[in-house]
Enzyme design. Structure first.
Site, short mmCIF file in Angstrom:
data_model
loop_
_atom_site.label_atom_id
_atom_site.label_comp_id
_atom_site.label_asym_id
_atom_site.label_seq_id
_atom_site.Cartn_x
_atom_site.Cartn_y
_atom_site.Cartn_z
N TYR A 88 0.83 -1.21 0.00
CA TYR A 88 0.00 0.00 0.00
C TYR A 88 0.87 1.27 0.00
O TYR A 88 0.37 2.37 -0.21
CB TYR A 88 -0.94 0.03 1.22
CG TYR A 88 -1.96 -1.09 1.29
CD1 TYR A 88 -2.10 -2.01 0.26
CD2 TYR A 88 -2.78 -1.23 2.41
CE1 TYR A 88 -3.02 -3.05 0.35
CE2 TYR A 88 -3.71 -2.26 2.50
CZ TYR A 88 -3.82 -3.17 1.47
OH TYR A 88 -4.73 -4.20 1.57
N LEU A 105 -17.80 -3.73 2.35
CA LEU A 105 -18.96 -2.98 1.83
C LEU A 105 -19.02 -3.11 0.30
O LEU A 105 -19.57 -2.25 -0.39
CB LEU A 105 -18.85 -1.50 2.22
CG LEU A 105 -18.84 -1.22 3.73
CD1 LEU A 105 -18.57 0.26 4.00
CD2 LEU A 105 -20.17 -1.64 4.37
N SER A 138 -12.16 4.23 4.55
CA SER A 138 -12.87 5.49 4.37
C SER A 138 -11.96 6.66 4.68
O SER A 138 -11.18 6.61 5.63
CB SER A 138 -14.11 5.56 5.28
OG SER A 138 -14.75 6.79 5.05
P1 NAD Z 1 -14.84 -1.41 1.32
O1 NAD Z 1 -15.79 -2.50 1.01
O2 NAD Z 1 -14.45 -1.16 2.72
O3 NAD Z 1 -15.49 -0.10 0.68
C1 NAD Z 1 -14.86 1.13 0.73
C2 NAD Z 1 -15.75 2.11 -0.01
O4 NAD Z 1 -16.96 2.27 0.73
C3 NAD Z 1 -15.14 3.46 -0.20
O5 NAD Z 1 -15.52 3.96 -1.46
C4 NAD Z 1 -15.78 4.29 0.90
O6 NAD Z 1 -15.88 5.63 0.55
C5 NAD Z 1 -17.13 3.63 1.04
N1 NAD Z 1 -17.61 3.71 2.42
C6 NAD Z 1 -16.90 3.49 3.56
N2 NAD Z 1 -17.68 3.65 4.63
C7 NAD Z 1 -18.93 3.97 4.17
C8 NAD Z 1 -20.14 4.26 4.81
N3 NAD Z 1 -20.25 4.26 6.14
N4 NAD Z 1 -21.21 4.55 4.02
C9 NAD Z 1 -21.12 4.55 2.68
N5 NAD Z 1 -19.98 4.29 2.03
C10 NAD Z 1 -18.89 4.00 2.77
O7 NAD Z 1 -13.55 -1.62 0.40
P2 NAD Z 1 -12.01 -1.28 0.62
O8 NAD Z 1 -11.81 -0.07 1.43
O9 NAD Z 1 -11.36 -1.32 -0.69
O10 NAD Z 1 -11.53 -2.54 1.46
C11 NAD Z 1 -11.35 -2.49 2.86
C12 NAD Z 1 -9.96 -2.85 3.24
O11 NAD Z 1 -9.70 -4.20 2.83
C13 NAD Z 1 -8.88 -2.06 2.52
O12 NAD Z 1 -8.67 -0.79 3.01
C14 NAD Z 1 -7.68 -2.96 2.73
O13 NAD Z 1 -7.12 -2.72 4.00
C15 NAD Z 1 -8.31 -4.34 2.63
N6 NAD Z 1 -8.10 -5.01 1.32
C16 NAD Z 1 -7.28 -6.09 1.31
C17 NAD Z 1 -7.04 -6.75 0.13
C18 NAD Z 1 -6.11 -7.93 0.13
O14 NAD Z 1 -5.68 -8.35 -0.95
N7 NAD Z 1 -5.78 -8.49 1.27
C19 NAD Z 1 -7.63 -6.32 -1.06
C20 NAD Z 1 -8.47 -5.22 -1.02
C21 NAD Z 1 -8.70 -4.56 0.18
#
Ligand code: NAD
Length: 281
Positions: free
Chosen positions: A48, A182, A225
């Protein structure tokens, strides 16, 4: 706060924040906000390129390191390296991480796993995790490695609940951290009528209902977020409970739909993707 207790007795908070795709400035600001709001679980990764910023936010907070559950992930290009764990600790400006993952299931994963076992024995990491590993490779780790993994991190949300994988992990005491909890913010998922309906009943947003469903299903969540209101709201999910019937109604939205799927070709590319982890603010 509710906690997941791992198969080695380590306890981790069931909700936190992830900083995937955050610039260092965004990660520093989001982690500061989260810590001041009571969030204690932070998920980052070598890849990251924001570990230094996460470390700065932790140092700048008044929260004791021992009260924070810090997660990072080694990238495949350093699986064979003796210095990868120490380099990660240096970037995060800490003596240990609470949970360290192998980020991708590349061919050289066993070299990385042995390195994590060594770090575990030295007290540099408190738990070992496998991220994006398919079921058969998790079984291989269980059969061949000396220390059992404690956590798996995979895509999981109401459209893709990973029910079969969870059934396999449960008897081993291995927990599941749900990435894209989400659906990466997918409006179609957030707008499913069941979430609005339950939101009205409990005075919560659809996102909070989804996160509560995860926690009650046993999943650890760490939504991303940059918005301080969302960061706060995503953590305010421990003051209500969904009934068994409501959990079943949410289970019915399962579409066997994932947002991301890494083909073997993509995984091979990861192994060759040489990132400069120190080139970050
Ligand atoms: P997520 O499903 O958490 O969605 C994030 C999205 O939802 C953003 O656009 C955000 O603005 C929106 N959001 C957040 N809170 C909200 C709320 N209360 N209401 C409405 N919308 C909201 O997806 P993400 O952030 O991509 O994934 C979460 C975490 O997973 C990442 O930050 C990372 O740490 C991890 N991740 C790991 C891998 C892996 O390969 N291990 C891959 C992808 C992500």
């Amino acid at each position: 706060m509710e906690y997941f207790v791992m198969n080695n007795g380590v306890r981790m908070p069931m909700a936190g924040i992830g900083v995937f795709l955050f610039t260092p400035a965004e990660a520093e600001s989001a982690v500061k906000t989260a810590l001041s709001d009571g969030v204690r679980l932070i998920d980052t990764a070598n890849a990251y390129l924001n570990e230094k910023a996460v470390g700065r936010a932790i140092k700048a907070s008044s929260v004791k390191r021992s009260d924070i559950f810090l997660v990072s992930k080694l990238w495949p290009t350093v699986y064979g390296s003796d210095t990868a764990v120490n380099d990660t600790l240096r970037r995060l400006d800490t003596d240990y991480v609470d949970l360290m993952f192998l980020h991708q299931p590349t061919a050289n994963w066993k070299d990385g796993y042995r390195q994590l076992e060594k770090a575990y024995r030295e007290g540099k990491i408190r738990a070992i995790g496998l991220s994006n590993f398919p079921e058969e490779m998790i079984r291989e780790a269980l059969a061949e490695m000396e220390i059992k993994p404690q956590m798996v991190q995979v895509e999981a949300h109401p459209y893709f609940p990973e029910t079969a994988l969870k059934a396999m992990l449960k008897p081993e005491g291995i927990g599941l951290m749900a990435w894209y909890p989400l659906g990466h913010g997918d409006a179609a998922l957030l707008r499913e009528p069941v979430f609005a309906e339950l939101g009205r009943k409990y005075g919560k947003s659809p996102a909070q209902i989804i996160l509560r469903w995860h926690v009650q299903s046993g999943n650890v969540v760490f939504p991303g977020s940059r918005n301080s209101e969302h960061i706060r709201a995503n953590f305010a999910i421990f003051d209500f409970s969904l009934t068994g019937e409501e959990m079943a109604a949410i289970a019915a939205v399962d579409k066997d739909k994932r947002y991301y799927y890494a083909t073997p070709e993509i995984v091979r590319k990861y192994a060759a993707m040489d990132l400069d982890f120190d080139a970050q603010e």
